[in-house]
Scaffold this motif. Structure first.
Motif, PDB file in Angstrom:
ATOM      1  N   LEU A   1      54.609  21.172 -37.581  1.00 20.57           N
ATOM      2  CA  LEU A   1      53.305  20.905 -36.974  1.00 20.57           C
ATOM      3  C   LEU A   1      53.402  19.781 -35.948  1.00 20.57           C
ATOM      4  O   LEU A   1      52.789  19.846 -34.877  1.00 20.57           O
ATOM      5  CB  LEU A   1      52.285  20.549 -38.059  1.00 20.57           C
ATOM      6  CG  LEU A   1      50.804  20.519 -37.677  1.00 20.57           C
ATOM      7  CD1 LEU A   1      50.371  21.864 -37.113  1.00 20.57           C
ATOM      8  CD2 LEU A   1      49.951  20.158 -38.884  1.00 20.57           C
ATOM      9  N   GLN A   2      54.200  18.760 -36.247  1.00 19.26           N
ATOM     10  CA  GLN A   2      54.371  17.653 -35.306  1.00 19.26           C
ATOM     11  C   GLN A   2      55.147  18.084 -34.073  1.00 19.26           C
ATOM     12  O   GLN A   2      54.994  17.500 -33.003  1.00 19.26           O
ATOM     13  CB  GLN A   2      55.088  16.487 -35.999  1.00 19.26           C
ATOM     14  CG  GLN A   2      54.226  15.774 -37.030  1.00 19.26           C
ATOM     15  CD  GLN A   2      54.957  14.653 -37.726  1.00 19.26           C
ATOM     16  OE1 GLN A   2      56.175  14.557 -37.658  1.00 19.26           O
ATOM     17  NE2 GLN A   2      54.212  13.814 -38.427  1.00 19.26           N
ATOM     18  N   ASN A   3      55.975  19.114 -34.207  1.00 18.16           N
ATOM     19  CA  ASN A   3      56.793  19.583 -33.101  1.00 18.16           C
ATOM     20  C   ASN A   3      56.115  20.688 -32.298  1.00 18.16           C
ATOM     21  O   ASN A   3      56.634  21.126 -31.281  1.00 18.16           O
ATOM     22  CB  ASN A   3      58.139  20.107 -33.631  1.00 18.16           C
ATOM     23  CG  ASN A   3      59.165  20.243 -32.536  1.00 18.16           C
ATOM     24  OD1 ASN A   3      59.225  19.428 -31.626  1.00 18.16           O
ATOM     25  ND2 ASN A   3      59.975  21.288 -32.602  1.00 18.16           N
ATOM     26  N   ALA A   4      54.942  21.139 -32.761  1.00 22.94           N
ATOM     27  CA  ALA A   4      54.231  22.218 -32.075  1.00 22.94           C
ATOM     28  C   ALA A   4      53.180  21.643 -31.139  1.00 22.94           C
ATOM     29  O   ALA A   4      52.569  20.609 -31.440  1.00 22.94           O
ATOM     30  CB  ALA A   4      53.562  23.137 -33.098  1.00 22.94           C
ATOM     31  N   PRO A   5      52.929  22.299 -29.988  1.00 20.70           N
ATOM     32  CA  PRO A   5      51.877  21.828 -29.082  1.00 20.70           C
ATOM     33  C   PRO A   5      50.500  22.089 -29.662  1.00 20.70           C
ATOM     34  O   PRO A   5      50.318  23.013 -30.460  1.00 20.70           O
ATOM     35  CB  PRO A   5      52.096  22.670 -27.818  1.00 20.70           C
ATOM     36  CG  PRO A   5      52.745  23.917 -28.314  1.00 20.70           C
ATOM     37  CD  PRO A   5      53.611  23.496 -29.466  1.00 20.70           C
ATOM     38  N   ILE A   6      49.540  21.253 -29.282  1.00 20.83           N
ATOM     39  CA  ILE A   6      48.160  21.473 -29.706  1.00 20.83           C
ATOM     40  C   ILE A   6      47.517  22.416 -28.705  1.00 20.83           C
ATOM     41  O   ILE A   6      47.100  22.007 -27.615  1.00 20.83           O
ATOM     42  CB  ILE A   6      47.368  20.149 -29.795  1.00 20.83           C
ATOM     43  CG1 ILE A   6      48.037  19.191 -30.794  1.00 20.83           C
ATOM     44  CG2 ILE A   6      45.931  20.391 -30.194  1.00 20.83           C
ATOM     45  CD1 ILE A   6      47.371  17.839 -30.894  1.00 20.83           C
ATOM     46  N   SER A   7      47.483  23.706 -29.062  1.00 22.54           N
ATOM     47  CA  SER A   7      46.971  24.711 -28.128  1.00 22.54           C
ATOM     48  C   SER A   7      45.460  24.627 -27.980  1.00 22.54           C
ATOM     49  O   SER A   7      44.904  24.866 -26.925  1.00 22.54           O
ATOM     50  CB  SER A   7      47.368  26.117 -28.605  1.00 22.54           C
ATOM     51  OG  SER A   7      46.930  26.341 -29.932  1.00 22.54           O
ATOM     52  N   ASN A   8      44.792  24.252 -29.056  1.00 32.65           N
ATOM     53  CA  ASN A   8      43.340  24.140 -29.025  1.00 32.65           C
ATOM     54  C   ASN A   8      42.948  22.783 -29.569  1.00 32.65           C
ATOM     55  O   ASN A   8      42.974  22.573 -30.772  1.00 32.65           O
ATOM     56  CB  ASN A   8      42.702  25.265 -29.862  1.00 32.65           C
ATOM     57  CG  ASN A   8      41.168  25.187 -29.846  1.00 32.65           C
ATOM     58  OD1 ASN A   8      40.580  24.390 -29.107  1.00 32.65           O
ATOM     59  ND2 ASN A   8      40.534  26.004 -30.659  1.00 32.65           N
ATOM     60  N   PRO A   9      42.628  21.830 -28.702  1.00 32.60           N
ATOM     61  CA  PRO A   9      42.332  20.472 -29.168  1.00 32.60           C
ATOM     62  C   PRO A   9      41.210  20.418 -30.187  1.00 32.60           C
ATOM     63  O   PRO A   9      41.146  19.504 -30.988  1.00 32.60           O
ATOM     64  CB  PRO A   9      41.935  19.735 -27.878  1.00 32.60           C
ATOM     65  CG  PRO A   9      42.586  20.515 -26.783  1.00 32.60           C
ATOM     66  CD  PRO A   9      42.553  21.942 -27.229  1.00 32.60           C
TER      67      PRO A   9
END
Length: 300
Positions: free
Chosen positions: A52-60
């Motif tokens: 989760l920390q390594n994934a982009p935040i696609s939907n803030p």
């Protein structure tokens, strides 16, 4: 036959006497046992936190829970159930000596400098010192563990990972993320121990020594873990980034600049829910088991 039995009895009595004369060894064994059990049980939460920390935040606007369950379902679909325990070997390799060192050093400092009952400041200092010692000793395994969990490095096993990291990145690669690791683990342990000991103090002593001792210790651990996890979460995010991409993030400032520019304050709390669940439940269970085992061993 009788001679063999006599030798076995003598060896058993020597071991018992050695343990009786070695409270630090008892604390080490109790800490390792409690830490190993809780690590195996809650490894999936640590894996999900790293992803989760390594994934982009696609939907803030999306919740952290949604991201956590989405990543967990992806792991189950692509890597099956055993994929949730990826990185278990380095986790156990780090936990057995790490938690043992932590609990034994805390036991020694608590009884040596605080008379067995530390005040809030003493508890913080003891927790910080104990965790700093174990974190520095085991930072190479922490790096390997983080990379195994990310799924982005094709390491075959721990020894292969250590050799590859040293060959390509040198000592710096094996110790990358040490400062944010200390900034996460040392305050977490200090704050946790302070909250935990103070919560136990406000309860009647009869309760902590009754048949309700285990659930009471667990409840105190949960509350202490929630508070300590939230405070130290930004350091955990920075540590993960530095250990996964040391060439991209050579120092803490580079990670902070990236997080602030791309995600704002929200970036510092990526993976908070799974980490809070894991650290809270793991620490609570480890301390509960530690309390029970040390009581059974005669340390308390």
């Amino acid at each position: 036959m009788h001679t063999l039995e006599g030798v076995q009895v003598k060896q058993s009595s020597k071991i018992s006497k050695f343990l009786d004369d070695s409270p630090l060894l008892k604390a080490f064994l109790a800490g390792s046992l409690s830490g190993t059990f809780s690590t195996v049980l809650f490894q999936p939460l640590d894996l999900v936190k790293t992803r989760l920390q390594n994934a982009p935040i696609s939907n803030p606007g999306a919740s952290h829970n949604a991201g956590m369950f989405h990543i967990m379902s992806n792991i189950l679909r692509k890597e099956h159930l055993t994929g949730l325990w990826k990185g278990m070997t380095p986790s156990i390799t780090r936990t057995i000596p790490g938690v043992g060192l932590y609990f034994s050093s805390v036991h020694w400092m608590t009884n040596t400098f605080a008379g067995g009952t530390p005040n809030p400041l003493e508890a913080v200092l003891i927790g910080i010192t104990g965790r700093t010692f174990s974190a520095v000793c085991l930072i190479p395994i922490t790096v390997v563990k983080t990379r195994f969990e990310s799924g982005e490095y094709p390491y075959r096993n721990i020894s292969h990972a250590l050799r590859m990291i040293y060959a390509r990145e040198g000592i710096r690669g094996l110790t990358c993320g040490l400062l944010p690791t200390l900034a996460r683990d040392a305050p977490f342990s200090g704050l946790y121990l302070m909250f935990y000991t103070q919560l136990k103090k406000v309860l009647p002593q009869e309760m902590t020594k009754s048949e309700l001792a285990a659930p009471i210790h667990f409840s105190c651990g949960v509350m202490a873990g929630i508070m300590a996890s939230a405070i130290t979460q930004p350091a955990d995010v920075i540590k993960t980034k530095m250990q996964l991409y040391p060439e991209k993030y050579p120092n803490i400032q580079s990670v902070m600049l990236h997080l602030h520019t791309k995600y704002g304050i929200q970036g510092y709390f990526k993976g908070l829910v799974p980490r809070m669940l894991r650290r809270t439940l793991m620490a609570a269970m480890a301390w509960t088991l530690y309390e029970q085992v040390t009581h059974a061993m005669g340390l308390k």
